[in-house]
Design a protein around this motif. Structure first.
Motif, PDB file in Angstrom:
ATOM      1  N   ASP A 193       0.828  -1.212   0.000  1.00  0.00           N
ATOM      2  CA  ASP A 193       0.000   0.000   0.000  1.00  0.00           C
ATOM      3  C   ASP A 193       0.860   1.259   0.000  1.00  0.00           C
ATOM      4  N   ARG A 209       1.894   1.924  -3.475  1.00  0.00           N
ATOM      5  CA  ARG A 209       0.758   2.440  -4.258  1.00  0.00           C
ATOM      6  C   ARG A 209       0.510   3.914  -3.930  1.00  0.00           C
ATOM      7  N   HIS A 215       3.331   6.132  -5.453  1.00  0.00           N
ATOM      8  CA  HIS A 215       3.195   6.285  -6.910  1.00  0.00           C
ATOM      9  C   HIS A 215       2.048   7.246  -7.251  1.00  0.00           C
ATOM     10  N   ALA A 269      -5.909  -1.076  -5.311  1.00  0.00           N
ATOM     11  CA  ALA A 269      -5.036  -0.140  -6.026  1.00  0.00           C
ATOM     12  C   ALA A 269      -5.858   0.998  -6.638  1.00  0.00           C
ATOM     13  N   THR A 327      -5.607   5.085  -5.586  1.00  0.00           N
ATOM     14  CA  THR A 327      -5.378   6.098  -6.626  1.00  0.00           C
ATOM     15  C   THR A 327      -6.518   7.106  -6.668  1.00  0.00           C
TER      16      THR A 327
END
Length: 175
Positions: free
Chosen positions: A51, A54, A57, A156, A160
């Motif tokens: 996590d 993720r 990013h 994911a 995001t």
């Protein structure tokens, strides 16, 4: 092309179902001066969770779209801290309500919940700090729940979408 359309529609549906995050910031702070950021810290053992990867990013992508690029901690004019805080809620079930009517009148009976279940979830926090004073200048808390039972792809996509939603009003404009 159809895959892109499906992805965009799914992303929009996730954002449409999302609850607006709670955001706070220092009023009057000049957020336009930030050009370079760095993450506050990495774990001491050097292991980055799935996590965390993720989140980083998504933050790099969202901040670079706003013109703020990643750099080293020494050169950064903005520090970024994030974490997932565990939270719980009690869910009750088994309540009963009864209504009875008879010749002399009526009555209502009710019982309290019989069973309780504790549900665990995570709340995503993002904080921006001034590197010279180490004080928080901007903070956002996701109001949507990050569940352990989410599948890999859904988890994911959730992270995001939440970060995009949390940074949608950054930099803030004083009203």
């Amino acid at each position: 092309m159809p895959r892109i359309i499906i992805f965009v529609l799914l992303s929009l549906s996730v954002l449409a179902c999302s609850v607006k995050p709670a955001t706070d910031y220092v009023i009057g702070h000049d957020f336009s001066r930030y050009q370079h950021f760095a993450f506050v810290a990495t774990p001491k053992d050097g292991v980055v969770s799935i996590d965390s990867s993720r989140i980083e990013h998504a933050l790099i992508r969202s901040l670079s779209q706003k013109g703020i690029s990643q750099t080293t901690k020494e050169q950064a004019d903005l520090l970024v801290n994030y974490y997932i805080e565990s939270a719980t809620e009690l869910e009750s079930y088994g309540s009963q309500i009864g209504v009875g009517i008879f010749s002399g009148g009526g009555s209502i009976g009710m019982s309290s919940p019989i069973l309780y279940r504790e549900r665990y979830y995570g709340k995503l926090f993002i904080e921006f700090l001034n590197p010279t004073s180490h004080s928080i200048v901007w903070r956002s808390v996701s109001q949507s729940r990050l569940l352990e039972t989410m599948g890999t792809v859904k988890r994911a996509e959730f992270i995001t979408a939440q970060i995009e939603l949390m940074l949608s009003d950054f930099p803030p404009k004083d009203k």
